[in-house]
Design a protein around this motif. Structure first.
Motif, PDB file in Angstrom:
ATOM      1  N   UNK A   1       6.172   2.390   6.861  1.00 19.60           N
ATOM      2  CA  UNK A   1       6.713   3.708   7.196  1.00 19.60           C
ATOM      3  C   UNK A   1       5.593   4.720   7.124  1.00 19.60           C
ATOM      4  N   UNK A   2       5.445   5.487   8.176  1.00 19.43           N
ATOM      5  CA  UNK A   2       4.509   6.600   8.160  1.00 19.43           C
ATOM      6  C   UNK A   2       5.325   7.872   8.301  1.00 19.43           C
ATOM      7  N   UNK A   3       5.376   8.615   7.217  1.00 26.87           N
ATOM      8  CA  UNK A   3       6.209   9.813   7.191  1.00 26.87           C
ATOM      9  C   UNK A   3       5.311  11.041   7.142  1.00 26.87           C
TER      10      UNK A   3
ATOM     11  N   UNK B   1       0.868  -1.178   0.000  1.00 26.42           N
ATOM     12  CA  UNK B   1       0.000   0.000   0.000  1.00 26.42           C
ATOM     13  C   UNK B   1       0.901   1.223   0.000  1.00 26.42           C
ATOM     14  N   UNK B   2       0.731   2.078  -0.985  1.00 24.73           N
ATOM     15  CA  UNK B   2       1.571   3.274  -1.102  1.00 24.73           C
ATOM     16  C   UNK B   2       0.659   4.496  -1.133  1.00 24.73           C
TER      17      UNK B   2
ATOM     18  N   UNK C   1       8.607   5.482  11.846  1.00 26.57           N
ATOM     19  CA  UNK C   1       7.879   6.747  11.980  1.00 26.57           C
ATOM     20  C   UNK C   1       8.877   7.849  11.665  1.00 26.57           C
ATOM     21  N   UNK C   2       8.612   8.603  10.631  1.00 27.29           N
ATOM     22  CA  UNK C   2       9.532   9.665  10.240  1.00 27.29           C
ATOM     23  C   UNK C   2       8.767  10.986  10.190  1.00 27.29           C
TER      24      UNK C   2
ATOM     25  N   UNK D   1       3.629   5.444   3.612  1.00 27.22           N
ATOM     26  CA  UNK D   1       2.715   6.590   3.565  1.00 27.22           C
ATOM     27  C   UNK D   1       3.490   7.882   3.733  1.00 27.22           C
ATOM     28  N   UNK D   2       3.126   8.841   2.942  1.00 33.61           N
ATOM     29  CA  UNK D   2       3.684  10.187   3.081  1.00 33.61           C
ATOM     30  C   UNK D   2       2.524  11.151   3.305  1.00 33.61           C
TER      31      UNK D   2
END
Lengths: 259, 421
Positions: free
Chosen positions: B255-257, B200-201, B285-286, B230-231
C-alpha cells in the motif's frame, strides 16, 4: 493463363474448408489452390463471408473451423499462431486497420521486422538500419516522415491507413499477401499508391489474394485468376475478363447459377 | 502479527519525548489492532492475511553491513539502507543539503521533536503507530532555501537476507526550505530470492515550504513474498509544489498512501501512480488530498494493470474545506484487467464543503483490446511481446508524469517484465 501448369508445390491449398464465427457456418466446402507468383481475386457480394476467409487464413481468434485443411508451404496452417503465420510469410492488408494509441509506427514496425527476422534466424536490425529502411520504403508511398512518428493509425485518414498497410507490406516483404477490401475508402491517388506497392512485390514468386467486391482495384493490380464467391463457396473461376463480366451482370446472376 | 509489541531498548530512549513517542506508538498499535475488512480505510486491502505471520523487529537486522550493489541508471546523491538499516550516504553532498541518520538528527536537533509525528497521525494510522513504536532508522533530509541540486537524492532500501519474517521500519523526515527545488527518489528492491517474507513499513513526513518544489518518485519492487506499507504525509505551503509518482510492481501486499495538506494559497499537489501485478498480490494506492485554503490545486492520475488473481485497489479522497473557494481538484483512475480472476476496487471520495470549486473524479476499467492484439500478432509479434507493447502504451500517459527523463526511462524499463495473462 497458364497457372494450372505450374509444376511447383502450391503456396496455399485450401481443402474442403467449412468454417464460421459465433457458431454460424459461413464458409462451406471451400477449395482454392494458389501457386507461387499467382495473383487471385476473390469477388463476392457484401456479407458473403469474404472477410471470414481472410481472418481464418491469418488465425484471428474467435473463428472456428469445422472441417477441412489449409496447407501453407506444405505446413498445416491451422496449427500455427497468428504470429507464426506472419513469420512464415502471410500478410493481411486489413480492411479496417486498428488504431493503437501510444504505440508509434516506428516502434511497432521495428518490433514486427525483428520478430520476423528472429523467427527466421536472421540477425535483428539495429535502430539505424531499421530507420533507413523504413525511410526508403516510406518515400515510395508518399508517407511523410512525420507520419511514422505518430501512433499507429491514430488520427489517420482512410487513405493514410491504407498507405501504412502498404508500407508494412513493403517492409515485411511477405510471400503471400491478402488484401481484404483494400480499396474501400481510398481515393484514386491512394488506390494507385497501394496498387503500385502491390505490383512492386510481384516477382514471380510472391502470391496474392485480393478480396474485393468491386473491379476497381483489379484495374490496377491485374489478377491471373478471378473467382466469384457466393454462399460460402467459389461458384465460378475464370481469368481477368470475369471481373468485367461481373461488372455487367452483377452478383445476382452468379448466385442463381450456384443453386 | 502480535499487536502487543515488546518494548525494545533503542538509542534515543534517554530523550523523554522520544521514549514517550515510542510508547504511544505501542499503545496505539495495540489499541487499533490490525485493520480488518470492517475498517473503512482498509476495506479492500486486508492486511490481516499477510500479517498473520509474526514479523520480528531487530534493530540491527542486516547480516552484512556493506554498501549493497544497487545500480541505478542515473546519477544521484545516494542514501543506502540494507534490510532497513542505514548503511551510508554519498559524501559528495553540497553544504546546503543536510542528510543525517534520523536518530542522530532527533538527538541533536531539538526542533525536530515538533516535526516527528506531526504529519503522520499515529492515532489514525495503525502502521504509523507501529512505525513510531520502533522509531529508529531513517534519515533527516534538509534542503536549504533556494537550493536546486544538480541531481536527485535517492533513498534506497535493499533487502538481501530475509531468513525469517522481519520488520524493516523506516522513517524519513524531509524539509524543503523556501524556494528550493528537489527531486527525491525512493527505491525498494531485493537481491536473490529472500527465503522468507519481510515487511517494509515506511513513514515519510515531508514539509514543502513556500515557493519550494519537491518531485518525489518511487519504485516499489519488493520480493514477491514481501509486504510494503508506506505512508507519505505531506504539508505544502504557499505556492509550493508536491509532485509524486509511484510505481508499485512488487510485494504480496503493498500500500502506498499519500496524504497531502494544501495548507496555504497557491499550493499544488500532483499525485500520480501506476501499478502492475499478476499472481496473487494486492496493490493499493490510497490518497487523501486536503484543500484547506482558497486557490489550491490538486490532480491525480492513477493507472493499473492487473492479471492473474491479483487485486488492485485505489482509494482517492479529495477534501475541500468550507473556505477553500477557487480550488481545483481532479482525479482519474483507470485500470486494465488481464484475466477473469483479477480484481479492481475503486473508491473515490469527494468531501466538498465550499461552493465555487472545480472538482472531478472518474474511473474506468477495461481489458486488452482484442483487435489491437491481433493486429500486432498478425505482423509477426509474439503474443507476450504484443501484450507488453499494449500495456506499455496504456501506461504511457501516466509514465509521462515523471518529469525527469532519466528517472522516467528507469521506471519504464523496470516495468517491462512481461505479464502472462
Amino acid at each position: 493463363m497458364n497457372g494450372n501448369k505450374h509444376m511447383t508445390t502450391p503456396l496455399l491449398e485450401i481443402e474442403d474448408l467449412s468454417a464460421g464465427v459465433d457458431g454460424k457456418e459461413i464458409i462451406k466446402d471451400f477449395n482454392l489452390t494458389i501457386n507461387p507468383g499467382e495473383v487471385h481475386a476473390l469477388m463476392g457480394p457484401n456479407g458473403a463471408g469474404k472477410s471470414t476467409l481472410s481472418n481464418i487464413l491469418c488465425g484471428k481468434p474467435g473463428y472456428h473451423v469445422t472441417s477441412g485443411r489449409i496447407w501453407f508451404k506444405g505446413k498445416d496452417l491451422l496449427k500455427l499462431s497468428p504470429e507464426e503465420r506472419a513469420c512464415e510469410g502471410i500478410f493481411l492488408v486489413m480492411q479496417y486497420p486498428v488504431e493503437i494509441p501510444g504505440v508509434p509506427v516506428t516502434s511497432f514496425l521495428k518490433h514486427s521486422v525483428n520478430a520476423i527476422r528472429k523467427y527466421r534466424g536472421e540477425p535483428e536490425l539495429d535502430t539505424m538500419e531499421f530507420i533507413k529502411m523504413v525511410r526508403d520504403e516510406g518515400k515510395k508511398f508518399n508517407l511523410d516522415a512525420e507520419m511514422i512518428k505518430r501512433a499507429v493509425n491514430v488520427g489517420f485518414s482512410g487513405g493514410e491507413k491504407k498507405r501504412l498497410e502498404a508500407l508494412q507490406m513493403a517492409v515485411l516483404k511477405p510471400d503471400f499477401a491478402i488484401l481484404d477490401e483494400a480499396d474501400s475508402g481510398l481515393d484514386i491517388d491512394a488506390l494507385k499508391i497501394v496498387a503500385d506497392g502491390v505490383n512492386a512485390l510481384r516477382d514471380g514468386n510472391r502470391a496474392m489474394l485480393i478480396i474485393t467486391h468491386f473491379q476497381r482495384l483489379l484495374e490496377h493490380v491485374v489478377p491471373d485468376f478471378v473467382h466469384i464467391y457466393a454462399d460460402g463457396r467459389i461458384v465460378k473461376t475464370g481469368g481477368r475478363e470475369l471481373a468485367a463480366e461481373l461488372e455487367q451482370t452483377g452478383y445476382a446472376g452468379f448466385m442463381k447459377e450456384s443453386r | 502479527m502480535n499487536t502487543e509489541l515488546p518494548d525494545i531498548k533503542l538509542i534515543g530512549d534517554e530523550l523523554p519525548w522520544l521514549k514517550e513517542y515510542r510508547a504511544a506508538g505501542r499503545r496505539e498499535f495495540a489499541g487499533q489492532g490490525i485493520p480488518t475488512a470492517k475498517t473503512e480505510a482498509w476495506k479492500y486491502t486486508k492486511p490481516n492475511r499477510f500479517l498473520s505471520m509474526d514479523f520480528i523487529f531487530n534493530p540491527r537486522g542486516g547480516d552484512k553491513l556493506a554498501i549493497p550493489e544497487v545500480n541505478l541508471p542515473f546519477v544521484a546523491y545516494k542514501i543506502y539502507f540494507e534490510n532497513g538499516v542505514f548503511i551510508s550516504c554519498d559524501d559528495d553532498l553540497p553544504d546546503n543539503i543536510e542528510v543525517l541518520p534520523l536518530i542522530e538528527a532527533l538527538m541533536f536537533r531539538p526542533e525536530l521533536k515538533n516535526k516527528t509525528g506531526s504529519l503522520a497521525d499515529i492515532t489514525k494510522y495503525p502502521f504509523a503507530a507501529l512505525n513510531a513504536a520502533y522509531l529508529n532508522e531513517g534519515v533527516y533530509i534538509h534542503v536549504k532555501a533556494g537550493v536546486r541540486p544538480d541531481k536527485p537524492i535517492a533513498l534506497i532500501n535493499h533487502v538481501t537476507a530475509a531468513v525469517r519474517p522481519e520488520l524493516y521500519n523506516l522513517h524519513h523526515i524531509v524539509e524543503i526550505d523556501k524556494g528550493a527545488s528537489v527531486e527525491l527518489v525512493e527505491y525498494y528492491g531485493y537481491t536473490g530470492a529472500p527465503k522468507s517474507s519481510y515487511l517494509v513499513n515506511v513513514v515519510n513526513e515531508i514539509y514543502v515550504a513556500a515557493n519550494a518544489a519537491l518531485r518525489h518518485y518511487k519504485l516499489q519492487d519488493e520480493a514477491f513474498k514481501a509486504g510494503h506499507l508506506a505512508l507519505n504525509a505531506v504539508n505544502v505551503a504557499a505556492n509550493g509544489l508536491y509532485k509524486s509518482f509511484c510505481l508499485q510492481k512488487g510485494a504480496d501486499l503493498s500500500r502506498n498512501e499519500t496524504q497531502v495538506c494544501l495548507a496555504e494559497e497557491g499550493a499544488t499537489a500532483e499525485v500520480d501512480a501506476a501499478y502492475i501485478m499478476n499472481g496473487w498480490a494486492t496493490l493499493d494506492t490510497t490518497t487523501d488530498i486536503e484543500h484547506l485554503v482558497p486557490h489550491t490545486n490538486s490532480s491525480q492520475l492513477v493507472k493499473g494493470v492487473i492479471g492473474g488473481q491479483a487485486k488492485g485497489v485505489f482509494q482517492g479522497k479529495i477534501r475541500i474545506a468550507s473556505n477553500a473557494v477557487k480550488t481545483e481538484g481532479c482525479q482519474l483512475h483507470k485500470a486494465m484487467l488481464l484475466s477473469d480472476e483479477a480484481e479492481i476496487d475503486v473508491k473515490p471520495e469527494l468531501e466538498i464543503f465550499a461552493d465555487d470549486v472545480k472538482c472531478s473524479h472518474g474511473a474506468a476499467c477495461g481489458r486488452l483490446d482484442a483487435d489491437q492484439l491481433f493486429y500486432l500478432r498478425s505482423r509477426g509479434i509474439p503474443e507476450a511481446e504484443a501484450k507488453q507493447i499494449l500495456i506499455d502504451a496504456y501506461l504511457n500517459d501516466v509514465m509521462a508524469k515523471v518529469d525527469d527523463e532519466n528517472i522516467r526511462s528507469w521506471i519504464k524499463l523496470s516495468q517491462g517484465n512481461p505479464l502472462p495473462a
